[in-house]
Design a protein around this motif. Structure first.
Motif, mmCIF file in Angstrom:
data_model
loop_
_atom_site.group_PDB
_atom_site.id
_atom_site.type_symbol
_atom_site.label_atom_id
_atom_site.label_comp_id
_atom_site.label_asym_id
_atom_site.label_seq_id
_atom_site.Cartn_x
_atom_site.Cartn_y
_atom_site.Cartn_z
ATOM 1 N N LEU A 154 65.545 17.522 51.298
ATOM 2 C CA LEU A 154 66.197 16.645 52.258
ATOM 3 C C LEU A 154 65.211 15.534 52.630
ATOM 4 O O LEU A 154 64.215 15.781 53.304
ATOM 5 C CB LEU A 154 66.614 17.413 53.510
ATOM 6 C CG LEU A 154 67.309 18.765 53.301
ATOM 7 C CD1 LEU A 154 67.700 19.375 54.647
ATOM 8 C CD2 LEU A 154 68.509 18.633 52.394
ATOM 9 N N VAL A 155 65.460 14.328 52.177
ATOM 10 C CA VAL A 155 64.608 13.182 52.466
ATOM 11 C C VAL A 155 65.197 12.457 53.675
ATOM 12 O O VAL A 155 66.385 12.113 53.678
ATOM 13 C CB VAL A 155 64.509 12.242 51.252
ATOM 14 C CG1 VAL A 155 63.630 11.046 51.566
ATOM 15 C CG2 VAL A 155 63.965 13.001 50.045
ATOM 16 N N THR A 156 64.359 12.228 54.688
ATOM 17 C CA THR A 156 64.869 11.754 55.979
ATOM 18 C C THR A 156 63.955 10.693 56.565
ATOM 19 O O THR A 156 62.725 10.819 56.511
ATOM 20 C CB THR A 156 64.960 12.934 56.982
ATOM 21 O OG1 THR A 156 65.643 14.023 56.368
ATOM 22 C CG2 THR A 156 65.678 12.531 58.252
ATOM 23 N N HIS A 157 64.568 9.660 57.130
ATOM 24 C CA HIS A 157 63.842 8.672 57.920
ATOM 25 C C HIS A 157 64.714 8.361 59.139
ATOM 26 O O HIS A 157 65.683 7.611 59.058
ATOM 27 C CB HIS A 157 63.578 7.399 57.117
ATOM 28 C CG HIS A 157 62.488 6.533 57.688
ATOM 29 N ND1 HIS A 157 62.460 6.159 59.023
ATOM 30 C CD2 HIS A 157 61.381 5.982 57.123
ATOM 31 C CE1 HIS A 157 61.386 5.410 59.239
ATOM 32 N NE2 HIS A 157 60.716 5.300 58.114
ATOM 33 N N ARG A 164 60.312 9.896 46.453
ATOM 34 C CA ARG A 164 60.262 10.580 47.748
ATOM 35 C C ARG A 164 59.047 10.128 48.548
ATOM 36 O O ARG A 164 59.132 9.915 49.771
ATOM 37 C CB ARG A 164 60.240 12.098 47.534
ATOM 38 C CG ARG A 164 61.508 12.667 46.925
ATOM 39 C CD ARG A 164 61.508 14.188 46.940
ATOM 40 N NE ARG A 164 60.490 14.753 46.057
ATOM 41 C CZ ARG A 164 60.695 15.079 44.794
ATOM 42 N NH1 ARG A 164 61.871 14.873 44.237
ATOM 43 N NH2 ARG A 164 59.727 15.617 44.059
ATOM 44 N N ARG A 165 57.916 9.970 47.872
ATOM 45 C CA ARG A 165 56.693 9.536 48.555
ATOM 46 C C ARG A 165 56.847 8.139 49.149
ATOM 47 O O ARG A 165 56.238 7.808 50.169
ATOM 48 C CB ARG A 165 55.526 9.557 47.578
ATOM 49 C CG ARG A 165 55.138 10.945 47.115
ATOM 50 C CD ARG A 165 54.414 11.709 48.199
ATOM 51 N NE ARG A 165 54.075 13.064 47.782
ATOM 52 C CZ ARG A 165 53.400 13.917 48.552
ATOM 53 N NH1 ARG A 165 53.007 13.536 49.760
ATOM 54 N NH2 ARG A 165 53.144 15.138 48.128
ATOM 55 N N PHE A 166 57.640 7.314 48.496
ATOM 56 C CA PHE A 166 57.908 5.968 49.008
ATOM 57 C C PHE A 166 58.526 6.043 50.402
ATOM 58 O O PHE A 166 58.081 5.369 51.336
ATOM 59 C CB PHE A 166 58.839 5.254 48.033
ATOM 60 C CG PHE A 166 59.429 3.968 48.534
ATOM 61 C CD1 PHE A 166 58.628 2.858 48.773
ATOM 62 C CD2 PHE A 166 60.799 3.859 48.746
ATOM 63 C CE1 PHE A 166 59.175 1.669 49.229
ATOM 64 C CE2 PHE A 166 61.354 2.679 49.203
ATOM 65 C CZ PHE A 166 60.539 1.577 49.445
ATOM 66 N N GLY A 190 57.198 6.218 56.794
ATOM 67 C CA GLY A 190 57.486 6.850 58.079
ATOM 68 C C GLY A 190 58.519 7.949 58.032
ATOM 69 O O GLY A 190 58.873 8.496 59.080
ATOM 70 N N GLY A 191 59.013 8.294 56.854
ATOM 71 C CA GLY A 191 59.984 9.378 56.740
ATOM 72 C C GLY A 191 59.309 10.706 56.459
ATOM 73 O O GLY A 191 58.084 10.845 56.567
ATOM 74 N N HIS A 215 45.571 7.415 46.616
ATOM 75 C CA HIS A 215 46.524 7.574 45.514
ATOM 76 C C HIS A 215 47.811 6.779 45.706
ATOM 77 O O HIS A 215 48.799 7.056 45.027
ATOM 78 C CB HIS A 215 46.882 9.050 45.278
ATOM 79 C CG HIS A 215 45.707 9.960 45.179
ATOM 80 N ND1 HIS A 215 44.711 9.789 44.225
ATOM 81 C CD2 HIS A 215 45.347 11.034 45.927
ATOM 82 C CE1 HIS A 215 43.811 10.737 44.382
ATOM 83 N NE2 HIS A 215 44.158 11.497 45.402
ATOM 84 N N GLU A 216 47.847 5.810 46.631
ATOM 85 C CA GLU A 216 49.048 5.007 46.769
ATOM 86 C C GLU A 216 48.698 3.537 46.974
ATOM 87 O O GLU A 216 47.627 3.191 47.481
ATOM 88 C CB GLU A 216 49.918 5.488 47.939
ATOM 89 C CG GLU A 216 49.355 5.164 49.312
ATOM 90 C CD GLU A 216 50.338 5.448 50.448
ATOM 91 O OE1 GLU A 216 51.467 5.884 50.187
ATOM 92 O OE2 GLU A 216 49.951 5.234 51.611
#
Length: 285
Positions: A36-39, A18-20, A25-26, A163-164
């Motif tokens: 709900l994962v959205t871009h 999800r963090r990816f 930009g999502g 952390h990324e």
């Protein structure tokens, strides 16, 4: 690893996944029973999906209305990921709204930590430089989405948040780029994403070479545990030879290309099932 360790590692891999999307930009919206994962600017299924993890039969109507309204208002076609075994009421509900299950499950694989055989001399893999990001984006984004994705990749590569870390990999046979992948690390979990090979170069080991490079060279730093998704039994077997083992399995549901982005009527309005008591004198002081 025992069962509890696998569960923790799988949860970390899903969070990193999800963090990816969020880092590029999502965003993610949590509702009861799902995320709900959205871009909105990269309207592809990989960046727009519902990760369902627990929706009761008596609450599914509200769940579907909220989830579908969120995406349909933005003219997006989401993919639903439902852990297997899929509850019967969710399967029936998704089919009622026009979603069809894919033929093969989506399997989350975790690296066992075993290092695969060294890279062979045929395929040359290395991190892409800034001037090659257009080539990376072209492997899995259409011409319409490519500028947005290329810009997002540049931002995360050049200015990562704490952390990324992100690495874009290119594989070449001779001088020709034939495959690409993205490796995104969040804390101590690194996901290998968007592995793609040019059709004319398939069968020459370029995709396997990219995955092997990530495991062997740690392009996002040492000490990460790697994860990757497989959407076919053949790919799952191939990744198994590179040291990956299945941790979770999802059934994915998609809308057909010609489906209308609208929520059908839920039926005639019914009276409320609960009413306040009548004739009361109110709370006593």
């Amino acid at each position: 690893m025992d069962g509890a360790d696998v569960d923790r590692a799988a949860a970390g891999a899903l969070e990193a996944d999800r963090r990816f999307v969020i880092s590029l930009g999502g965003y993610a919206l949590e509702i009861a029973g799902a995320t709900l994962v959205t871009h909105e600017k990269v309207p592809v299924p990989r960046f727009n999906f519902v990760e369902a993890y627990g929706v009761g039969a008596e609450r599914q109507t509200a769940f579907f209305e909220r989830a579908l309204d969120h995406y349909f208002q933005r003219a997006l076609r989401p993919t639903f990921r439902v852990p297997e075994p899929v509850p019967g009421h969710l399967d029936a509900g998704l089919r009622r709204f026009g979603f069809a299950p894919r033929s093969s499950p989506l399997v989350l694989l975790l690296s066992t930590g075993e290092r695969p055989d060294p890279l062979g001399p045929t395929v040359d893999v290395r991190p892409a430089i800034a001037g090659e990001l257009d080539q990376v984006a072209a492997f899995w984004a259409s011409e319409r989405e490519r500028p947005e994705l290329r810009s997002a990749l540049d931002v995360v590569l050049s200015h990562p948040n704490p952390h990324e870390r992100l690495a874009a990999l290119l594989a070449r046979i001779g001088e020709e780029p034939v495959a690409s992948a993205l490796v995104y690390r969040h804390r101590d979990v690194a996901g290998i994403h968007a592995v793609a090979t040019r059709p004319e170069a398939r069968g020459q080991g370029a995709a396997s070479a990219i995955v092997r490079y990530a495991l062997e060279r740690d392009p996002v730093g040492p000490g990460a545990r790697y994860s990757i998704f497989a959407d076919s039994p053949r790919l799952e077997r191939r990744l198994g030879r590179l040291g990956f083992r299945p941790a979770l399995s999802f059934r994915q549901y998609d809308l057909p290309a010609g489906a209308e982005l609208a929520i059908p009527p839920v039926g005639p309005r019914t009276p409320p099932r609960w009413r306040p008591p009548r004739g009361g004198t109110g709370p006593r002081g």
